[in-house]
Design a protein around this motif. Sequence first.
Motif, PDB file in Angstrom:
ATOM      1  N   PRO A  73       0.693  -1.048   0.095  1.00  0.00           N
ATOM      2  CA  PRO A  73      -0.302  -0.077   0.372  1.00  0.00           C
ATOM      3  C   PRO A  73       1.190   1.351   0.362  1.00  0.00           C
ATOM      4  O   PRO A  73       0.316   2.275  -0.269  1.00  0.00           O
ATOM      5  N   ILE A  74       2.016   0.914   0.608  1.00  0.00           N
ATOM      6  CA  ILE A  74       2.987   2.321   0.116  1.00  0.00           C
ATOM      7  C   ILE A  74       3.478   2.707  -1.267  1.00  0.00           C
ATOM      8  O   ILE A  74       3.672   3.739  -0.795  1.00  0.00           O
ATOM      9  N   PHE A  75       3.183   1.687  -1.836  1.00  0.00           N
ATOM     10  CA  PHE A  75       3.223   2.531  -3.368  1.00  0.00           C
ATOM     11  C   PHE A  75       1.765   2.925  -3.720  1.00  0.00           C
ATOM     12  O   PHE A  75       1.689   2.638  -4.998  1.00  0.00           O
ATOM     13  N   LEU A  76       0.869   2.639  -3.577  1.00  0.00           N
ATOM     14  CA  LEU A  76      -0.210   2.758  -4.410  1.00  0.00           C
ATOM     15  C   LEU A  76      -1.299   3.694  -4.464  1.00  0.00           C
ATOM     16  O   LEU A  76      -0.976   4.500  -2.899  1.00  0.00           O
ATOM     17  N   HIS A  77      -2.262   4.551  -4.471  1.00  0.00           N
ATOM     18  CA  HIS A  77      -2.252   5.784  -4.351  1.00  0.00           C
ATOM     19  C   HIS A  77      -4.013   6.006  -4.354  1.00  0.00           C
ATOM     20  O   HIS A  77      -3.987   5.304  -6.074  1.00  0.00           O
ATOM     21  N   ALA A  78      -4.942   6.574  -4.118  1.00  0.00           N
ATOM     22  CA  ALA A  78      -6.260   6.426  -4.875  1.00  0.00           C
ATOM     23  C   ALA A  78      -6.254   7.611  -5.800  1.00  0.00           C
ATOM     24  O   ALA A  78      -7.877   7.207  -6.339  1.00  0.00           O
ATOM     25  N   ASN A  79      -5.528   8.551  -5.670  1.00  0.00           N
ATOM     26  CA  ASN A  79      -6.361   9.244  -7.287  1.00  0.00           C
ATOM     27  C   ASN A  79      -5.004  10.713  -7.464  1.00  0.00           C
ATOM     28  O   ASN A  79      -4.249  10.432  -6.532  1.00  0.00           O
ATOM     29  N   PHE A  80      -5.324  11.411  -8.490  1.00  0.00           N
ATOM     30  CA  PHE A  80      -3.652  12.094  -9.014  1.00  0.00           C
ATOM     31  C   PHE A  80      -3.695  13.029  -7.869  1.00  0.00           C
ATOM     32  O   PHE A  80      -2.749  13.174  -7.289  1.00  0.00           O
ATOM     33  N   LEU A  81      -4.718  13.876  -6.335  1.00  0.00           N
ATOM     34  CA  LEU A  81      -4.109  14.856  -5.569  1.00  0.00           C
ATOM     35  C   LEU A  81      -3.557  13.723  -4.852  1.00  0.00           C
ATOM     36  O   LEU A  81      -2.877  14.420  -3.997  1.00  0.00           O
ATOM     37  N   HIS A  82      -3.552  13.262  -3.890  1.00  0.00           N
ATOM     38  CA  HIS A  82      -3.483  11.877  -3.562  1.00  0.00           C
ATOM     39  C   HIS A  82      -1.573  11.676  -3.513  1.00  0.00           C
ATOM     40  O   HIS A  82      -1.264  11.625  -2.843  1.00  0.00           O
ATOM     41  N   ILE A  83      -1.811  10.901  -4.709  1.00  0.00           N
ATOM     42  CA  ILE A  83      -0.316  10.910  -5.026  1.00  0.00           C
ATOM     43  C   ILE A  83       0.558  11.874  -5.439  1.00  0.00           C
ATOM     44  O   ILE A  83       1.993  12.232  -4.579  1.00  0.00           O
ATOM     45  N   PHE A  84      -0.794  13.079  -5.871  1.00  0.00           N
ATOM     46  CA  PHE A  84       0.688  14.539  -5.666  1.00  0.00           C
ATOM     47  C   PHE A  84       1.481  15.254  -4.707  1.00  0.00           C
ATOM     48  O   PHE A  84       2.695  15.166  -4.627  1.00  0.00           O
ATOM     49  N   PHE A  85       0.601  15.108  -3.711  1.00  0.00           N
ATOM     50  CA  PHE A  85       0.508  15.279  -1.871  1.00  0.00           C
ATOM     51  C   PHE A  85       2.066  14.116  -1.806  1.00  0.00           C
ATOM     52  O   PHE A  85       2.587  14.611  -1.000  1.00  0.00           O
ATOM     53  N   ASN A  86       1.306  13.120  -1.804  1.00  0.00           N
ATOM     54  CA  ASN A  86       2.094  12.632  -1.344  1.00  0.00           C
ATOM     55  C   ASN A  86       4.277  12.826  -2.146  1.00  0.00           C
ATOM     56  O   ASN A  86       5.204  12.623  -0.894  1.00  0.00           O
ATOM     57  N   LEU A  87       3.480  12.508  -3.314  1.00  0.00           N
ATOM     58  CA  LEU A  87       5.404  12.870  -4.077  1.00  0.00           C
ATOM     59  C   LEU A  87       5.573  13.978  -3.406  1.00  0.00           C
ATOM     60  O   LEU A  87       6.933  14.129  -2.710  1.00  0.00           O
ATOM     61  N   VAL A  88       4.820  15.459  -3.282  1.00  0.00           N
ATOM     62  CA  VAL A  88       5.419  16.474  -2.667  1.00  0.00           C
ATOM     63  C   VAL A  88       6.380  16.089  -0.891  1.00  0.00           C
ATOM     64  O   VAL A  88       7.132  16.246  -1.137  1.00  0.00           O
ATOM     65  N   SER A  89       5.427  15.156  -0.622  1.00  0.00           N
ATOM     66  CA  SER A  89       6.284  15.546   0.636  1.00  0.00           C
ATOM     67  C   SER A  89       6.858  14.779   0.756  1.00  0.00           C
ATOM     68  O   SER A  89       7.901  14.780   2.031  1.00  0.00           O
ATOM     69  N   THR A  90       7.143  13.137  -0.370  1.00  0.00           N
ATOM     70  CA  THR A  90       8.161  12.297   0.236  1.00  0.00           C
ATOM     71  C   THR A  90       9.541  13.360  -0.076  1.00  0.00           C
ATOM     72  O   THR A  90      10.052  13.320   0.152  1.00  0.00           O
ATOM     73  N   LEU A  91       9.503  13.916  -1.455  1.00  0.00           N
ATOM     74  CA  LEU A  91      10.649  14.770  -1.938  1.00  0.00           C
ATOM     75  C   LEU A  91      11.044  15.618  -0.908  1.00  0.00           C
ATOM     76  O   LEU A  91      12.835  15.726  -0.456  1.00  0.00           O
ATOM     77  N   ILE A  92      10.107  16.452  -0.664  1.00  0.00           N
ATOM     78  CA  ILE A  92      10.214  17.572   0.641  1.00  0.00           C
ATOM     79  C   ILE A  92      11.586  17.030   1.606  1.00  0.00           C
ATOM     80  O   ILE A  92      12.539  17.100   2.182  1.00  0.00           O
ATOM     81  N   LEU A  93      10.647  15.655   2.688  1.00  0.00           N
ATOM     82  CA  LEU A  93      10.522  15.742   3.628  1.00  0.00           C
ATOM     83  C   LEU A  93      12.266  14.024   3.854  1.00  0.00           C
ATOM     84  O   LEU A  93      13.016  14.474   4.266  1.00  0.00           O
ATOM     85  N   GLY A  94      12.028  13.155   2.239  1.00  0.00           N
ATOM     86  CA  GLY A  94      12.330  12.614   1.835  1.00  0.00           C
ATOM     87  C   GLY A  94      14.535  12.899   1.942  1.00  0.00           C
ATOM     88  O   GLY A  94      14.838  12.522   2.343  1.00  0.00           O
ATOM     89  N   SER A  95      14.313  14.303   0.891  1.00  0.00           N
ATOM     90  CA  SER A  95      15.121  14.755   0.435  1.00  0.00           C
ATOM     91  C   SER A  95      16.250  15.266   1.763  1.00  0.00           C
ATOM     92  O   SER A  95      17.353  15.102   2.044  1.00  0.00           O
ATOM     93  N   MET A  96      15.355  16.158   2.961  1.00  0.00           N
ATOM     94  CA  MET A  96      16.073  16.309   3.801  1.00  0.00           C
ATOM     95  C   MET A  96      16.182  15.870   4.740  1.00  0.00           C
ATOM     96  O   MET A  96      17.560  15.011   5.387  1.00  0.00           O
ATOM     97  N   MET A  97      15.999  14.606   5.003  1.00  0.00           N
ATOM     98  CA  MET A  97      16.115  13.351   5.950  1.00  0.00           C
ATOM     99  C   MET A  97      17.422  12.530   5.653  1.00  0.00           C
ATOM    100  O   MET A  97      18.126  12.525   6.264  1.00  0.00           O
ATOM    101  N   GLU A  98      17.633  12.778   3.964  1.00  0.00           N
ATOM    102  CA  GLU A  98      18.174  12.128   3.805  1.00  0.00           C
ATOM    103  C   GLU A  98      19.785  13.059   3.603  1.00  0.00           C
ATOM    104  O   GLU A  98      21.064  12.129   3.876  1.00  0.00           O
ATOM    105  N   ALA A  99      19.883  13.861   3.530  1.00  0.00           N
ATOM    106  CA  ALA A  99      20.960  14.533   3.787  1.00  0.00           C
ATOM    107  C   ALA A  99      21.688  14.832   5.349  1.00  0.00           C
ATOM    108  O   ALA A  99      22.845  14.995   5.188  1.00  0.00           O
ATOM    109  N   MET A 100      20.323  14.110   6.070  1.00  0.00           N
ATOM    110  CA  MET A 100      21.174  14.464   7.317  1.00  0.00           C
ATOM    111  C   MET A 100      21.395  13.867   8.071  1.00  0.00           C
ATOM    112  O   MET A 100      22.063  13.674   8.640  1.00  0.00           O
TER     113      MET A 100
END
Length: 158
Positions: A73-100
């Motif tokens: 389920p981590i890789f599945l999304h219910a609609n376009f807005l769902h994947i869009f906001f999940n991608l934005v959140s993942t990119l921002i938080l994930g890249s910060m955590m990866e750098a830290m």
Amino acid sequence: MFKFACCPRLTWRTFTAVIAIIDVFMFTAVLVVGGIQPGTEFLSPKFSTLATFGNKDPCLMRYSYQIWRFVTPIFLHANFLHIFFNLVSTLILGSMMEAMVGTKKTIMIYFAAGIGGNAFSVLLTDAPAVGASTAITGLLGAYVAYILVNWKAMDYPG
């Protein structure tokens, strides 16, 4: 501009970028295989296709021992807005955590939070679910914890 403002260390080879690519690939595959659910939000996959691809289904997880449904389920999304906001959140938080904290720790946090969140959700509700929200919430929690633990180290004169 988004890359430079929100995630300056993001490259194609980082874990965060790979997760984003997998999410987009899976969303596209679900839409291509099953089509769009009529009468729902923009680009919503059919519920039966999400079930085939491994959405969180507590009954199947408990009684048929389909343990892969803690991860898929981590890789599945219910609609376009769902994947869009999940991608934005993942990119921002994930890249910060990866750098830290580094790539290995980010991977562990992401999957531990995603699987743990799905496991906790199975205990609370029988409703099917999809999305990386549990993993993203884990990244956010780890980010806040990292800042609190290293508060003094972030001080600088001036």
